[in-house]
Design a protein around this motif. Structure first.
Motif, PDB file in Angstrom:
ATOM      1  N   ARG A   1      28.164 -13.714  94.232  1.00 36.21           N
ATOM      2  CA  ARG A   1      27.091 -12.594  93.829  1.00 36.21           C
ATOM      3  C   ARG A   1      27.465 -11.238  94.353  1.00 36.21           C
ATOM      4  O   ARG A   1      27.140 -10.291  93.680  1.00 36.21           O
ATOM      5  CB  ARG A   1      25.661 -12.854  94.365  1.00 36.21           C
ATOM      6  N   GLU A   2      28.031 -11.015  95.402  1.00 34.20           N
ATOM      7  CA  GLU A   2      28.441  -9.779  96.166  1.00 34.20           C
ATOM      8  C   GLU A   2      29.393  -9.229  95.144  1.00 34.20           C
ATOM      9  O   GLU A   2      29.490  -8.049  94.714  1.00 34.20           O
ATOM     10  CB  GLU A   2      28.762  -9.893  97.364  1.00 34.20           C
ATOM     11  N   TRP A   3      30.503 -10.096  94.860  1.00 32.27           N
ATOM     12  CA  TRP A   3      31.604  -9.613  94.361  1.00 32.27           C
ATOM     13  C   TRP A   3      31.454  -9.216  92.693  1.00 32.27           C
ATOM     14  O   TRP A   3      31.755  -8.468  92.145  1.00 32.27           O
ATOM     15  CB  TRP A   3      32.822 -10.902  94.031  1.00 32.27           C
ATOM     16  N   ALA A   4      30.493  -9.878  91.989  1.00 29.44           N
ATOM     17  CA  ALA A   4      29.973  -9.710  90.990  1.00 29.44           C
ATOM     18  C   ALA A   4      29.159  -8.154  90.604  1.00 29.44           C
ATOM     19  O   ALA A   4      29.302  -7.404  89.928  1.00 29.44           O
ATOM     20  CB  ALA A   4      29.028 -10.877  90.447  1.00 29.44           C
ATOM     21  N   ARG A   5      28.349  -8.221  91.824  1.00 25.26           N
ATOM     22  CA  ARG A   5      27.670  -6.881  91.971  1.00 25.26           C
ATOM     23  C   ARG A   5      28.553  -5.724  92.135  1.00 25.26           C
ATOM     24  O   ARG A   5      28.570  -4.526  91.506  1.00 25.26           O
ATOM     25  CB  ARG A   5      26.658  -6.914  93.019  1.00 25.26           C
ATOM     26  N   ARG A   6      29.673  -5.912  92.799  1.00 27.75           N
ATOM     27  CA  ARG A   6      30.484  -4.864  93.111  1.00 27.75           C
ATOM     28  C   ARG A   6      31.530  -4.449  91.731  1.00 27.75           C
ATOM     29  O   ARG A   6      31.660  -3.347  91.233  1.00 27.75           O
ATOM     30  CB  ARG A   6      31.715  -5.279  93.927  1.00 27.75           C
ATOM     31  N   GLY A   7      31.798  -5.581  90.813  1.00 26.98           N
ATOM     32  CA  GLY A   7      32.403  -5.677  89.547  1.00 26.98           C
ATOM     33  C   GLY A   7      31.326  -4.660  88.626  1.00 26.98           C
ATOM     34  O   GLY A   7      31.953  -3.895  87.943  1.00 26.98           O
ATOM     35  N   ASP A   8      30.309  -5.084  88.722  1.00 23.90           N
ATOM     36  CA  ASP A   8      29.067  -4.228  87.898  1.00 23.90           C
ATOM     37  C   ASP A   8      28.980  -2.874  88.052  1.00 23.90           C
ATOM     38  O   ASP A   8      29.141  -1.948  87.089  1.00 23.90           O
ATOM     39  CB  ASP A   8      27.737  -4.876  88.176  1.00 23.90           C
ATOM     40  N   GLN A   9      29.133  -2.527  89.382  1.00 24.15           N
ATOM     41  CA  GLN A   9      29.151  -0.874  89.723  1.00 24.15           C
ATOM     42  C   GLN A   9      30.410  -0.303  89.273  1.00 24.15           C
ATOM     43  O   GLN A   9      30.488   0.794  88.770  1.00 24.15           O
ATOM     44  CB  GLN A   9      29.020  -1.153  91.398  1.00 24.15           C
TER      45      GLN A   9
END
Length: 278
Positions: free
Chosen positions: A104-112
């Motif tokens: 979830r954290e890597w996905a959030r960073r990717g979104d940003q």
């Protein structure tokens, strides 16, 4: 990481498994892990373990399972605590100690990074997230109706991550890498339009126009056979562009962050289902 669910259920350092062996205890721990750091009501636990046919001793038996799980966590020296509240049970653990939390954290960073116009960095982050997916969620655990619903949401979320990752790679001009990845993914997901769209664009940019058309034809056949529908208007437009050598399909000519290409399809990346959802 100490608690993994993206594949088989595992407790302990990487490569080890100090988890419970009893099927019902594994099932309960799997549910609590999917909803880590949120209280899971007793009624939800009972439904997961026995569906609509709980025994009269369900509440007492559930308490026994919780007691055994606490012992398992202690023996494994897991950085987690299984707490009892007024309404149910809560598995407290640092998200960085779970594979789902890290994903979830890597996905959030990717979104940003994608929102900031940095597709290369976004692709890297989404790829890291996808790499942690070892297989079907809780692959070696008996699944009840509650976990099944959560896993269904996670599976769809993973597909959206894949869509965004392939799109970002295309924006960076890495179409040959997309061909390799999307070919395998299209075989696993024959009805997934965004994957096929990325594969078509990547093949075209690799000088394989005829193969791109074949991908579209296979998608048409699969959608017609399984669902009785045609490809979406966006994918049909892409097919026409492939056949007519449309200029907008050409790969970017400059730095990926500064030369975005027209979007084939950009699905909204929804967050993974909240661990506190009922």
């Amino acid at each position: 990481m100490y608690l993994d669910v993206l594949g088989g259920l595992r407790i302990g350092p990487a490569g080890g498994d100090a988890g419970p062996t009893a099927p019902k205890q594994r099932q309960l721990l799997g549910l609590l892990a999917l909803r880590a750091n949120a209280t899971v009501p007793v009624t939800t636990c009972v439904r997961e373990l026995w569906d609509d046919h709980p025994p009269r001793s369900a509440a007492t038996t559930l308490q026994t399972y919780v007691m055994h799980l606490r012992r398992v966590l202690t023996r494994a020296e897991a950085p987690a605590r299984l707490l009892t509240g007024e309404r149910g049970y809560l598995l407290r653990i640092d998200p960085e100690q779970t594979d789902l939390g890290v994903v979830r954290e890597w996905a959030r960073r990717g979104d940003q990074r994608a929102a900031a116009g940095r597709p290369a960095h976004a692709a890297r982050d989404w790829q890291r997230a996808l790499t942690l997916w070892r297989g079907p969620v809780l692959a070696d655990v008996r699944i009840g109706p509650v976990a099944q619903e959560i896993i269904g949401h996670l599976d769809q979320w993973r597909l959206l991550l894949i869509d965004r990752y392939l799109e970002a790679e295309l924006r960076c001009g890495r179409h040959r890498q997309v061909v390799a990845a999307a070919t395998t993914l299209a075989g696993r997901h024959p009805l997934r339009e965004p994957i096929h769209a990325s594969l078509m664009a990547a093949l075209y940019r690799s000088g394989r126009q005829a193969d791109a058309v074949l991908v579209y034809q296979r998608l048409c056949a699969a959608l017609s056979r399984e669902l009785g529908v045609e490809p979406s208007a966006a994918v049909q437009r892409l097919h026409r562009a492939v056949r007519t050598n449309a200029a907008w399909l050409e790969p970017p000519a400059g730095p990926p962050a500064e030369q975005p290409v027209p979007t084939i399809r950009r699905p909204t990346l929804v967050p993974a289902p909240s661990s506190g959802a009922s």
